[in-house]
Design a protein around this motif. Sequence first.
Motif, PDB file in Angstrom:
ATOM      1  N   GLU A  67       0.829  -1.208   0.000  1.00 33.39           N
ATOM      2  CA  GLU A  67       0.000   0.000   0.000  1.00 33.39           C
ATOM      3  C   GLU A  67       0.861   1.254   0.000  1.00 33.39           C
ATOM      4  N   ARG A  68       1.908   1.235   0.809  1.00 34.05           N
ATOM      5  CA  ARG A  68       2.755   2.426   0.904  1.00 34.05           C
ATOM      6  C   ARG A  68       3.510   2.654  -0.403  1.00 34.05           C
ATOM      7  N   ALA A  69       4.018   1.581  -1.003  1.00 34.52           N
ATOM      8  CA  ALA A  69       4.720   1.725  -2.281  1.00 34.52           C
ATOM      9  C   ALA A  69       3.772   2.240  -3.356  1.00 34.52           C
ATOM     10  N   GLN A  70       2.559   1.725  -3.374  1.00 32.46           N
ATOM     11  CA  GLN A  70       1.581   2.157  -4.368  1.00 32.46           C
ATOM     12  C   GLN A  70       1.267   3.643  -4.212  1.00 32.46           C
ATOM     13  N   ALA A  71       1.078   4.097  -2.963  1.00 35.08           N
ATOM     14  CA  ALA A  71       0.787   5.517  -2.718  1.00 35.08           C
ATOM     15  C   ALA A  71       1.992   6.384  -3.084  1.00 35.08           C
ATOM     16  N   TRP A  72       3.201   5.931  -2.744  1.00 41.21           N
ATOM     17  CA  TRP A  72       4.422   6.694  -3.042  1.00 41.21           C
ATOM     18  C   TRP A  72       4.608   6.858  -4.551  1.00 41.21           C
ATOM     19  N   LEU A  73       4.425   5.777  -5.291  1.00 38.66           N
ATOM     20  CA  LEU A  73       4.596   5.836  -6.738  1.00 38.66           C
ATOM     21  C   LEU A  73       3.551   6.745  -7.382  1.00 38.66           C
ATOM     22  N   ALA A  74       2.314   6.701  -6.860  1.00 38.35           N
ATOM     23  CA  ALA A  74       1.270   7.580  -7.389  1.00 38.35           C
ATOM     24  C   ALA A  74       1.619   9.043  -7.157  1.00 38.35           C
ATOM     25  N   ALA A  75       2.144   9.337  -5.961  1.00 35.85           N
ATOM     26  CA  ALA A  75       2.540  10.716  -5.660  1.00 35.85           C
ATOM     27  C   ALA A  75       3.696  11.143  -6.550  1.00 35.85           C
ATOM     28  N   ALA A  76       4.689  10.269  -6.716  1.00 31.92           N
ATOM     29  CA  ALA A  76       5.869  10.601  -7.512  1.00 31.92           C
ATOM     30  C   ALA A  76       5.537  10.757  -8.988  1.00 31.92           C
ATOM     31  N   ALA A  77       4.491  10.066  -9.450  1.00 25.83           N
ATOM     32  CA  ALA A  77       4.071  10.180 -10.847  1.00 25.83           C
ATOM     33  C   ALA A  77       3.142  11.372 -11.067  1.00 25.83           C
ATOM     34  N   GLY A  78       2.811  12.099  -9.999  1.00 26.36           N
ATOM     35  CA  GLY A  78       1.907  13.236 -10.118  1.00 26.36           C
ATOM     36  C   GLY A  78       0.448  12.852 -10.142  1.00 26.36           C
ATOM     37  N   GLN A  79       0.132  11.573  -9.857  1.00 29.09           N
ATOM     38  CA  GLN A  79      -1.250  11.120  -9.899  1.00 29.09           C
ATOM     39  C   GLN A  79      -2.022  11.457  -8.623  1.00 29.09           C
ATOM     40  N   ALA A  80      -1.317  11.655  -7.507  1.00 32.63           N
ATOM     41  CA  ALA A  80      -1.977  12.011  -6.242  1.00 32.63           C
ATOM     42  C   ALA A  80      -1.988  13.524  -6.110  1.00 32.63           C
ATOM     43  N   ASP A  81      -3.179  14.088  -5.941  1.00 32.49           N
ATOM     44  CA  ASP A  81      -3.292  15.541  -5.789  1.00 32.49           C
ATOM     45  C   ASP A  81      -2.887  15.997  -4.389  1.00 32.49           C
ATOM     46  N   ILE A  82      -3.222  15.187  -3.394  1.00 32.00           N
ATOM     47  CA  ILE A  82      -2.924  15.526  -2.001  1.00 32.00           C
ATOM     48  C   ILE A  82      -2.158  14.356  -1.390  1.00 32.00           C
ATOM     49  N   VAL A  83      -1.054  14.645  -0.728  1.00 27.67           N
ATOM     50  CA  VAL A  83      -0.238  13.624  -0.071  1.00 27.67           C
ATOM     51  C   VAL A  83      -0.214  13.946   1.420  1.00 27.67           C
ATOM     52  N   ILE A  84      -0.625  12.979   2.233  1.00 27.38           N
ATOM     53  CA  ILE A  84      -0.640  13.131   3.686  1.00 27.38           C
ATOM     54  C   ILE A  84       0.301  12.087   4.269  1.00 27.38           C
ATOM     55  N   GLY A  85       1.229  12.509   5.115  1.00 28.46           N
ATOM     56  CA  GLY A  85       2.155  11.522   5.648  1.00 28.46           C
ATOM     57  C   GLY A  85       2.885  12.006   6.881  1.00 28.46           C
ATOM     58  N   THR A  86       3.573  11.077   7.507  1.00 27.77           N
ATOM     59  CA  THR A  86       4.445  11.386   8.629  1.00 27.77           C
ATOM     60  C   THR A  86       5.813  11.810   8.086  1.00 27.77           C
ATOM     61  N   ARG A  87       6.816  11.904   8.946  1.00 31.60           N
ATOM     62  CA  ARG A  87       8.033  12.648   8.585  1.00 31.60           C
ATOM     63  C   ARG A  87       8.702  12.183   7.304  1.00 31.60           C
ATOM     64  N   SER A  88       8.778  10.881   7.027  1.00 36.16           N
ATOM     65  CA  SER A  88       9.521  10.432   5.844  1.00 36.16           C
ATOM     66  C   SER A  88       8.847  10.840   4.545  1.00 36.16           C
ATOM     67  N   ALA A  89       7.581  11.263   4.607  1.00 41.46           N
ATOM     68  CA  ALA A  89       6.889  11.717   3.396  1.00 41.46           C
ATOM     69  C   ALA A  89       7.538  12.963   2.815  1.00 41.46           C
ATOM     70  N   ILE A  90       8.371  13.654   3.594  1.00 39.74           N
ATOM     71  CA  ILE A  90       9.046  14.859   3.093  1.00 39.74           C
ATOM     72  C   ILE A  90       9.944  14.527   1.909  1.00 39.74           C
ATOM     73  N   PHE A  91      10.397  13.275   1.799  1.00 37.53           N
ATOM     74  CA  PHE A  91      11.313  12.887   0.722  1.00 37.53           C
ATOM     75  C   PHE A  91      10.588  12.384  -0.526  1.00 37.53           C
ATOM     76  N   THR A  92       9.264  12.351  -0.520  1.00 40.16           N
ATOM     77  CA  THR A  92       8.519  11.849  -1.668  1.00 40.16           C
ATOM     78  C   THR A  92       8.630  12.820  -2.844  1.00 40.16           C
ATOM     79  N   PRO A  93       9.082  12.380  -4.007  1.00 39.16           N
ATOM     80  CA  PRO A  93       9.145  13.293  -5.155  1.00 39.16           C
ATOM     81  C   PRO A  93       7.735  13.717  -5.575  1.00 39.16           C
ATOM     82  N   LEU A  94       7.505  15.017  -5.693  1.00 39.56           N
ATOM     83  CA  LEU A  94       6.194  15.553  -6.083  1.00 39.56           C
ATOM     84  C   LEU A  94       6.405  16.503  -7.257  1.00 39.56           C
ATOM     85  N   PRO A  95       6.160  16.056  -8.463  1.00 43.96           N
ATOM     86  CA  PRO A  95       6.495  16.870  -9.640  1.00 43.96           C
ATOM     87  C   PRO A  95       5.654  18.127  -9.783  1.00 43.96           C
ATOM     88  N   ARG A  96       4.475  18.169  -9.144  1.00 39.87           N
ATOM     89  CA  ARG A  96       3.600  19.340  -9.266  1.00 39.87           C
ATOM     90  C   ARG A  96       3.429  20.048  -7.918  1.00 39.87           C
TER      91      ARG A  96
END
Length: 749
Positions: free
Chosen positions: A301-330
Amino acid sequence: MRPSIQQYGEGQLANRGANPAILRLAVPVPLRRLFDYLPPEGADPAALAPGQRLWVPFGGRKLVAVLVDIVAESPLAELKPALELIDRQPLFDGAGRDFLQWAADYYQAPAGELYAAALPVALRKGKPADHWAEQWLQLTTEGKGLPETALARAPKQQALLQLLLQKGPNSRTQLKALKHSLPVIRALADRGLVEWVAGPTVPPPLPDAEPTPPPALNDEQRQVLEAIDAERFSVSLLEGTTGSGKTEVYLRLMERVLAMGRQALLLVPEIGLTPQTLRRIAARFPERSIAALHSGLADGERAQAWLAAAAGQADIVIGTRSAIFTPLPRLGAVIVDEEHDGSFKQQDGVRYSARDLAAVLGRNAGVPVLLGTATPSLESLHNALSGRYRHLRLRNRAGDARPPEISVVPTLGQQLDEGFAPQSLRHIGETLQRGEQVLVFINRRGYAPALACDDCGWLADCPHCSSKLTMHRRQRHLRCHHCDYRRPLVNSCPQCHSRALSALGGGTERSEELLAQRFADYPVIRVDRDTTASKRALDRLLAPARDGEPCLLLGTQMLAKGHHLPRVTLVVIQDADGGLFSADFRAPERTGQLLEQVAGRAGRGDLAGRVLVQSRYPEHPLLQLLLEKGYGAFARQLLRDRTVAQLPPLRAMALVRAECEEPRWAEEFLQTARAQMEALAPPSPELAYLGPVPALLERKSGRFRFYVQVTAEKRGVLLPLLARLCQWAEGNRNRRLRWAVDMDAQELS
């Protein structure tokens, strides 16, 4: 710029004209350097790009590394080939790699370990990203040329056609959630109007939430939003009293960012806050794609959410501290809720601060950063008062809610019942009888923090740590809350064999037992790490309280963070004195934040709230200042005290830590480390050294721990000094000794 500090040690430069593609990789090992490899045998050089993962051989192991750069020359004469390319497309774009390199340089961290921390576990272990790829339905060239009313006689096909015309391609998961059936899709495909194509993953679906319209903003909220320019970088500290509507400000900023076609990142301190935050955001933005990133998710689940965020498919990303490193192209905005919370600082491995990195991420992307809290950290408050951050205020509670009435209950000399004063128990009973809810705060879990023999004085100590074993009577064991050592609960003293054993002090389990007996007609809901170990346990535990029935909530600081329970009208803080006499200079700040946050759970609805603060030292000047003038005056006094003592945030501070089973080795290592630093930068008014000194918890998990404290007037003096120290320390050959640099350290334990 990337660091140039002896990344490859000694060696002659080898010109590899015959092999122009040399891969410079971040390998997850505790060495502050990148490593050169040849491409995998048979690999097409055109398929290689920075940001991809590869399997590489390293010291007899097979590891997942990240390609950082492709160069033509290497300082090494002989290079091994990488084993296999994992990704067809890069997982980290250029901005993401630059951000990670900045963090590695600032926190003196191995780049390979930082990249590993940025990846979800499944991707860290080498799972191909294509494993979660989905099929996407898109219009064909013929379909794009049709008018929206072309299929008016087939309303279901017409609805799907309009969706694809207006929103673009939709994944199979999204179409299923919108209830577009496969027969309808097949009918359009048979007409040659739509086609399936491979595409990126989308976030796992969230539980359904009833859409809710936004409430009206009050004047303060409007002024705060007007002060934030969504199109340029700024850092704003939003200091808002508990219940003042900070979350609504977050949602309105997200709304503005989403309208611009960008992504919003919201960081929260605890996974326990994620379900309620997700519900509220999903209800406000029912048609938006939302990704959650936290340790409570399954690896997939976490990998799926991370990849969606990194691909720009997730409009809103909610996470704890390590989410700061998630690539967000938009990326369009970064929001940090409860910015003061210590959970944003990683305390082992790569010791980064997600709150501080949020400002760097926003600066790099040119987007606003909003730090929200009722009790600002002294670092953020200092930045706001000095003009580095914009200081925004919400002074009034939203709606008709009023600040709670706060009273001190002196306990010195009183006859307490399992830690409760008679006055507190009386008010609990009266509140429950009125059909309202009570929150009791005790910052100790278990039944009792110590077990002792009344005859010989024996205490149940942890054999591995400088601490006592906590008694857990329900589980019938003694447990160390530092290393998790456990042993069965004893019935007699192992030293003198007396059966006169006493449980000293109280914890949540012991208080639960008393409250369940005294108020048997009402449910007692205990919230601590023992009762919330399973997935979504906290959300389930709090469900009865959200329903509004009279009940007793009893718990640790997990209850103090962000929960909105409008029927809680009484808060009882059993012991307010814990952090007022600590050797850690940050303890008073944390105590003030915790007391203010807990008190803020009372009276958040239309009912008046009351807070009872039990204290043995009600005349303590800091406690008096906090209760009489509030956290703002309290925090400013602490800033004045830190100025006199020349402590953070007035000066930059780092700890050089060392731990070993043999304490002498750790101390000798740090003595030499201090001598190395003093030779490079002697002590002066701008730079000071302290130590080696034992950590507040000197022994943990069988290892003795010490540190050297280094403070500097400016970080520009401290950072190069620490970089040179790390070069020297990596030559330490004692494999039984561990060392680390903790930049902007938050803990002395």
